[in-house]
Enzyme design. Structure first.
Site, PDB file in Angstrom:
ATOM      1  N   ASP A 283      39.325  46.298  33.587  1.00  0.00           N
ATOM      2  CA  ASP A 283      40.067  45.043  33.525  1.00  0.00           C
ATOM      3  C   ASP A 283      40.316  44.739  32.052  1.00  0.00           C
ATOM      4  O   ASP A 283      39.806  45.417  31.148  1.00  0.00           O
ATOM      5  CB  ASP A 283      39.321  43.912  34.244  1.00  0.00           C
TER       6      ASP A 283
HETATM    7  C1  BGC Z   1      42.720  40.055  35.507  1.00  0.00           C
HETATM    8  C2  BGC Z   1      43.279  41.189  36.321  1.00  0.00           C
HETATM    9  C3  BGC Z   1      44.677  41.497  35.882  1.00  0.00           C
HETATM   10  C4  BGC Z   1      44.677  41.804  34.399  1.00  0.00           C
HETATM   11  C5  BGC Z   1      46.040  42.154  33.863  1.00  0.00           C
HETATM   12  C6  BGC Z   1      42.893  40.260  34.016  1.00  0.00           C
HETATM   13  O1  BGC Z   1      42.582  39.119  33.306  1.00  0.00           O
HETATM   14  O2  BGC Z   1      41.357  39.895  35.813  1.00  0.00           O
HETATM   15  O3  BGC Z   1      43.238  40.850  37.675  1.00  0.00           O
HETATM   16  O4  BGC Z   1      45.199  42.557  36.630  1.00  0.00           O
HETATM   17  O5  BGC Z   1      44.212  40.664  33.705  1.00  0.00           O
HETATM   18  O6  BGC Z   1      46.891  41.087  33.855  1.00  0.00           O
END
Ligand code: BGC
Length: 744
Positions: A283
């Site tokens: 993530d």
């Molecule tokens: C989130 C993810 C997301 C990623 C990209 C993160 O902060 O937890 O779910 O896919 O950002 O935007």
């Protein structure tokens, strides 16, 4: 001479690409690229950056992003949309020595331009085909806009509505959550990844993110292995079985080991036991966050730990880019580990057809066509109708007659456009909000010329300003019925939106009180991304529709339901507490040694002395404008041996005044086990359509699989003994019961 050599080697690389002919297997194609890559270029494939213009996390600004891409130091970009923008970055990637195309990822969570209900709302339809279709349409639009990879579905089981990300998932139940996970993967990925209208999906956030302590986002998770396997892992397994191409690690630590460096999760379970062949992305910044977790001293240690655990791509932390080469040099990380990660990434790029034509997703004509495809809003409207939950309908106030003389439509959300899209909508470049159907527009289109529609805002979502009350009361007095649209704002529920107070904010319930004092019937529309606590509304409103965030067709869908052009059929997939103090509250709990069976006998029981043991609305709850009678439960046998099956049949009759759909739910209880078993577990359901007066007999098959659970040794097995079988309209509204025995 040097120049000539360079041209020759470039020519060779080019030739090799051309030679990736049909007859070569995917692995051979991947290997033929790998053989030509330097270590730095390999590490580049494992590095993913955010584009410069939108960010979904704390962003790092690199002024030399283009140079890094040209140097082969970047394998993927996220938050980059539109054929023009993706084409321009792809062009730079193709100037790199290896000419490996970038893969563009994006959070296409519930639609791209056409916005569907937030995933939690959509799950309340229990309609797997509808959910597959919404993912399919999202994939069609996103892929037409240059995107090949969505960071969805989010398959985290969530049982704490304080956690803002409950809105992204499918609720609290592992059985239903698994079916929905698979349906969404099928929808996004289509039949084949190389189909131009498919995007690869990403099962996230692996794992157990939904169990963050106290519902506080990013918080630690501490749970038994049994709970992990039985409740939190099944939707991930279902996504893997459905062929999901990627997984994303979660931000949380699990039993003290951050998911991003959790070898047990990534290598032992996912890539080992489940045989997952795709790649794992961290993530946002999560590898770098290992330092905050306190398990890595610096980004060098963080990179080492994440790659060794099985995390293949680094989203935004730059730990891989800055350290992997050194780690290899220092013999801390083997080249085999890097190769495995890069092969996984390249395989997906090949599957998507990016090596054949890196610009195949950059077709402006297709982009224009798909973003304006008239079929998409139609589907969004239908799915939105199916997601609206009728919670209350006193005196059959709903559906409203289309001949009502005067309606007062009141509330801070009546005329909003963008609010209807909910959190995790996509800001598509060049598209404004004018295509969204507001609740006001929906109602206006629905009523005839004989109906007068009055409007007042009444109050804001937040704050204590009551200045708008008199105007609202005044129009309510002139009306035959009041519709009040209240709730949260779209960005109160979502990532980093955990709340300890999940009441309807501000003075909105005071406004309801004032409107009810006029003596007029009031229909309340509750707009929210999570289960809210709204006891005053629940106890006093005449009718309540939980409309969540329904997407770009919200207004039309709400009007369809208000006036009976669609008879509500949705049922809650997450328990609605009556108080924050009850959280976590979910239907499939254990009985305990001192179960509470009523609110009048609480002492020395597993209860609160100051709170009900019951939720406000239970899992599986949702009303219809019609009534359904359940009868004639029959089991084909009362004993099950070996691999026998039992067939349970039940007859459902529509005894009311409207055609309607019913979600018939089957729950089981293992009476006595080697470990405690839940008081009930959803094991099957059928959504059926019944005309007024019509009856249908439906059948459920009970097999050993449905009786199995993870025992203390974490073996998936069914234990002989007695089972209760319950069929009902919700987890509480059990209409018919029987039991059977598993003999061996
Ligand atoms: C989130 C993810 C997301 C990623 C990209 C993160 O902060 O937890 O779910 O896919 O950002 O935007």
């Amino acid at each position: 001479m040097i120049m000539k050599k360079a041209i020759l080697s470039l020519g060779f690389i080019f030739l090799s690409f051309i030679m990736f002919s049909q007859q070569k297997s995917l692995d051979q194609k991947v290997d033929s690229v790998m053989n030509l890559m330097t270590l730095e270029e390999k590490i580049g494939q494992m590095n993913q950056y955010n584009d410069d213009w939108t960010a979904t996390g704390p962003a790092t600004v690199d002024n030399d992003k283009a140079t890094q891409i040209r140097n082969g130091q970047v394998g993927s970009l996220l938050n980059c949309m539109g054929t023009e923008r993706t084409r321009s970055w792809q062009k730079i990637a193709l100037e790199s020595r290896m000419k490996i195309p970038l893969i563009f990822g994006q959070d296409v969570i519930h639609g791209y331009k056409t916005t569907f209900p937030i995933p939690l709302a959509e799950s309340c339809s229990w309609d797997l085909d509808a959910m597959e279709l919404s993912a399919r349409i999202a994939a069609t639009e996103a892929s037409a806009s240059g995107i090949q990879w969505t960071f969805a579905p989010m398959v985290d089981i969530a049982r704490d509505p304080r956690w803002g990300r409950v809105m992204e998932g499918a609720g609290e139940d592992p059985y239903l959550g698994s079916l929905i996970a698979a349906a969404r993967v099928r929808g996004f990925q289509g039949n084949k990844p190389e189909d131009i209208n498919s995007v690869i999906a990403c099962a996230k956030h692996y794992a157990a993110y939904g169990a963050a302590i106290g519902g506080r986002d990013y918080n630690s998770v501490d749970m038994s292995d049994r709970l992990l396997w039985e409740v939190y892992l099944p939707p991930f397994k279902a996504a893997a079985d459905a062929g999901v191409a990627t997984f994303m690690t979660s931000f949380n630590d699990l039993n003290g080991v951050p998911a991003t460096e959790n070898k047990y999760l990534l290598s032992d379970i996912l890539k080992g036991k489940w045989g997952f062949k795709g790649f794992v992305v961290s993530d946002w910044g999560a590898i770098g966050e290992l330092i905050n977790h306190g398990t890595a001293k610096n980004s060098y240690e963080a990179a080492e730990s994440a790659i060794k655990a099985g995390c293949d791509m680094d989203m935004e932390s730059r730990c891989y880019k800055n350290n992997l080469a050194q780690l290899v040099k220092d013999k801390k990380v083997s080249i085999a580990l890097i190769d495995d990660a890069v092969k996984r990434i390249l395989r997906v790029k090949f599957e998507l057809g990016l090596f054949d034509d890196p610009y195949r997703y950059c077709n402006q004509i297709r982009e224009n066509q798909e973003l304006n495809n008239p079929e998409h809003p139609k589907a969004a409207r239908q799915i939105a109708e199916k997601s609206i939950v009728l919670l209350k309908n006193e005196n059959h106030l709903l559906p409203l007659s289309k001949n009502i003389k005067t309606i007062a439509f009141i509330g801070p959300l009546v005329k909003s456009l963008k609010q209807n899209k909910g959190f995790w909508d996509v800001e598509v470049p060049g598209v404004d909000s004018s295509f969204i159907v507001s609740q006001w527009q929906g109602l206006k289109k629905k009523v005839g010329s004989g109906t007068t529609l009055l409007y007042a805002r009444g109050c804001n979502i937040e704050g204590d300003n009551k200045e708008g009350f008199p105007e609202a009361i005044d129009i309510a007095k002139q009306a035959d019925v009041v519709i009040l649209s209240i709730g949260e704002s779209r960005d109160m529920t979502g990532e980093a939106r955990s709340r300890s107070n999940i009441n309807i904010p501000g003075v909105q319930e005071d406004l309801l009180k004032a409107l009810l004092a006029t003596g007029k019937p009031v229909v309340v529309l509750i707009n929210a991304g999570r289960p809210l606590v709204f006891n005053y509304t629940a106890d006093h409103a005449t009718a309540i529709l939980y409309t969540w965030w329904l997407g770009s067709e919200a207004g039309d869908a709400i009007a369809d339901v208000l006036f009976g052009d669609y008879n509500p059929s949705a049922k809650l997939t997450i328990t609605f507490p009556g108080s924050v103090g009850q959280i976590p509250i979910y239907y499939s709990h254990f009985n305990t040694g001192r179960p509470a069976t009523s609110d009048t006998n609480r002492y020395y029981k597993s209860a609160y002395t100051d709170l009900s043991i019951y939720p406000k609305y239970e899992f599986g709850y949702g009303l219809s404008y019609t009534n359904f009678n359940y009868s004639d439960l029959k089991l084909s046998k009362k004993e099950m041996k070996g691999n026998d099956q039992i067939e349970a049949s039940v007859t459902i009759t529509n005894t009311g005044e409207y055609d309607g759909d019913e979600i018939v739910q089957l729950y089981l209880r293992d009476r006595f086990g080697s470990i405690c078993r839940p008081v009930e577990e959803l094991k099957d359901f059928k959504k059926i359509q019944l005309k007024k007066g019509e009856s249908k007999t439906i059948k459920f098959i009970i097999n050993k699989e449905k009786l199995s659970f993870y025992n203390q040794k974490l073996q998936w097995a069914a234990e002989p003994g007695e089972f209760d079988l319950m069929i009902g309209a919700s987890s509480k509204d059990i209409r018919l019961k029987d039991s059977f025995e598993l003999i061996n």
